[in-house]
Design an enzyme around this catalytic site. Structure first.
Site, PDB file in Angstrom:
ATOM      1  N   ASP A 142       0.864  -0.838   0.340  1.00  0.00           N
ATOM      2  CA  ASP A 142      -0.197   0.012  -0.443  1.00  0.00           C
ATOM      3  C   ASP A 142       1.059   0.950  -0.445  1.00  0.00           C
ATOM      4  OD1 ASP A 142      -2.735   0.106  -0.314  1.00  0.00           O
ATOM      5  OD2 ASP A 142      -2.710  -0.461   2.063  1.00  0.00           O
ATOM      6  N   HIS A 194     -10.289   9.047  -0.857  1.00  0.00           N
ATOM      7  CA  HIS A 194     -10.044   7.242  -0.790  1.00  0.00           C
ATOM      8  C   HIS A 194     -11.336   7.435   0.880  1.00  0.00           C
ATOM      9  CE1 HIS A 194      -9.323   2.900  -0.026  1.00  0.00           C
ATOM     10  NE2 HIS A 194      -9.656   2.609   0.817  1.00  0.00           N
ATOM     11  N   GLY A 200     -11.317   3.609   6.860  1.00  0.00           N
ATOM     12  CA  GLY A 200     -10.186   3.533   7.043  1.00  0.00           C
ATOM     13  C   GLY A 200     -10.233   5.110   5.423  1.00  0.00           C
ATOM     14  N   ASP A 205     -20.288   3.486  11.427  1.00  0.00           N
ATOM     15  CA  ASP A 205     -20.736   4.021   9.972  1.00  0.00           C
ATOM     16  C   ASP A 205     -21.259   4.866  10.437  1.00  0.00           C
ATOM     17  OD1 ASP A 205     -22.277   2.865   8.425  1.00  0.00           O
ATOM     18  OD2 ASP A 205     -22.191   1.273   9.029  1.00  0.00           O
ATOM     19  N   ARG A 242     -22.853   5.464   7.727  1.00  0.00           N
ATOM     20  CA  ARG A 242     -24.846   4.877   7.286  1.00  0.00           C
ATOM     21  C   ARG A 242     -25.546   4.950   8.536  1.00  0.00           C
ATOM     22  NH1 ARG A 242     -23.374  -0.957   4.876  1.00  0.00           N
ATOM     23  NH2 ARG A 242     -22.355  -0.072   6.503  1.00  0.00           N
ATOM     24  N   GLY A 291     -15.859   2.999   0.361  1.00  0.00           N
ATOM     25  CA  GLY A 291     -17.105   2.874   0.674  1.00  0.00           C
ATOM     26  C   GLY A 291     -17.643   3.896   0.903  1.00  0.00           C
ATOM     27  N   GLY A 327     -16.627   7.288  -0.036  1.00  0.00           N
ATOM     28  CA  GLY A 327     -16.861   7.677  -1.100  1.00  0.00           C
ATOM     29  C   GLY A 327     -17.519   7.401  -2.399  1.00  0.00           C
TER      30      GLY A 327
END
Length: 371
Positions: free
Chosen positions: A158, A216, A220, A291, A293, A336, A338
């Protein structure tokens, strides 16, 4: 190259994280041609309530079951069960090689490498730089080596994508002797940024040649400035704590806070590590959840404050990276949050009118290219 590339067989790609394992298995025809996906899956909730799930290329579920009874809090035992499941599913199809996402390559690994014992020792030496992820990456390699004798394994890093950054972007204001010992900005999420850069060059080549900021955004989160598809600067640094507030990670904070917590509240290194990695970010500010959401659906003011903080800092970093690029030609959202959260994209872009960014709200709600 594989030892016998003319064989039909399977390839395994594995991403072993701190609390989850994601994997995909491909079938490879003779001479390495005709690579097709067989199935993909994941182990989530490791350490709390592990769940194993797999789907084929059509999205049909091949397995979904609780592995909570097998979950002892460690990744390695569950990996052995996962590999046994894959082995049984492949039947007589041999596994030819495995590729791994490895979070930290340090100053020495700038490209994918064939894993040897020497490489493994070097990767283990980097554990203090990525204590949540690196041990799981190394564990996955070792478990596979135990299960498949002589299996070729490739490590992809990474940090490698950010090696193109100029020295000024990689250096902290520390004494030179510390920088020379490796206390520098490495950056992370490089495999994600490399994929975005390659995809842009294939689909929007003129945009890819310009000045692009990629956000991103997930549990994270980081951002990266690309110029002609190469990393110029990024928000994560020596560790995966730097940058914007994340799901449970603090993001950048005044180092004086850490001194205060040590001196006035008696916190040691282990307590600080747990705080910064597990109790901060969206979870810490909201006191509700990490989260996004859940926070967007909540009507509590603490949830709104956490979302606003996240969006504010992401927008601020976009401005900073645009300065590093001397302008901005495109903004890309991925990961996720983005990819899937239209409200977050909208709130971030509301800050960025000064960069000439306007948002097509209808296209944003549909998840289309909107900026």
């Amino acid at each position: 190259m594989l030892s016998n590339p003319s064989r039909d067989g399977a390839l395994l790609v594995l991403n072993s994280g701190s609390s989850s394992v994601k994997f995909t298995v491909f079938r490879v025809g003779g001479e390495g041609e005709d690579i097709v996906t067989l199935f993909s899956g994941q182990l989530t909730g490791i350490g709390t309530d592990a769940v194993f799930s797999v789907k084929d290329t059509a999205g049909v579920s091949l397995a979904r079951e609780s592995w909570a009874e097998r979950d002892t809090g460690g990744v390695a035992p569950l990996l052995r069960d996962l590999i046994a499941w894959i082995r049984a599913r492949l039947a007589d199809l041999p596994l030819l090689a495995a590729g791994h996402r490895v979070v930290h390559g340090g100053a020495g690994f700038h490209h994918p490498v064939w894993v040897t014992e020497r490489v493994l020792d070097e990767l283990e030496a980097l554990v203090p730089l990525a204590p949540l992820h690196q041990p799981q990456n190394v564990s996955a390699i070792r478990v596979l080596a135990e299960s498949f004798d002589g299996l070729p394994q490739i490590a992809c890093f990474d940090t490698a994508f950010h090696h193109s950054e100029p020295v000024v972007a990689r250096t902290y204001g520390l004494p030179r002797v510390l920088s020379e010992r490796g206390l520098m900005r490495y950056g992370f999420h490089g495999l994600s940024y490399e994929f975005v850069a390659r995809h842009l060059s294939e689909t929007l080549p003129e945009v890819a040649k310009g000045r692009v900021v990629v956000a991103h955004l997930g549990n994270g989160s980081s951002l990266c400035a690309l110029k002609d598809g190469r990393s110029i600067d990024t928000t994560m640094g020596f560790s995966a704590l730097e940058g914007v507030p994340m799901g449970t990670r603090s993001g950048s904070i005044d180092a004086g806070i850490l001194l205060y917590l040590m001196r006035q509240m008696g916190m040691d290194a282990d307590a600080l590590e747990h705080l910064l990695y597990h109790e901060c970010g969206l979870l810490g500010v909201s006191g509700i959840s990490n989260d996004m959401r859940v926070l967007l659906e909540s009507d509590r003011p603490e949830a709104r404050e956490a979302v606003d903080l996240f969006c504010y800092h992401v927008a601020k970093e976009i401005g900073a990276l645009s300065s590093a690029l001397s302008g901005l030609d495109a903004l890309v959202f991925t990961a996720g949050i983005g990819e899937h959260s239209a409200p977050v994209r909208s709130r971030i872009c509301a800050y960025l009118g000064f960069l000439g960014i306007t948002l097509d709200e209808a296209a944003n709600d549909r998840g289309e290219a909107a900026i």
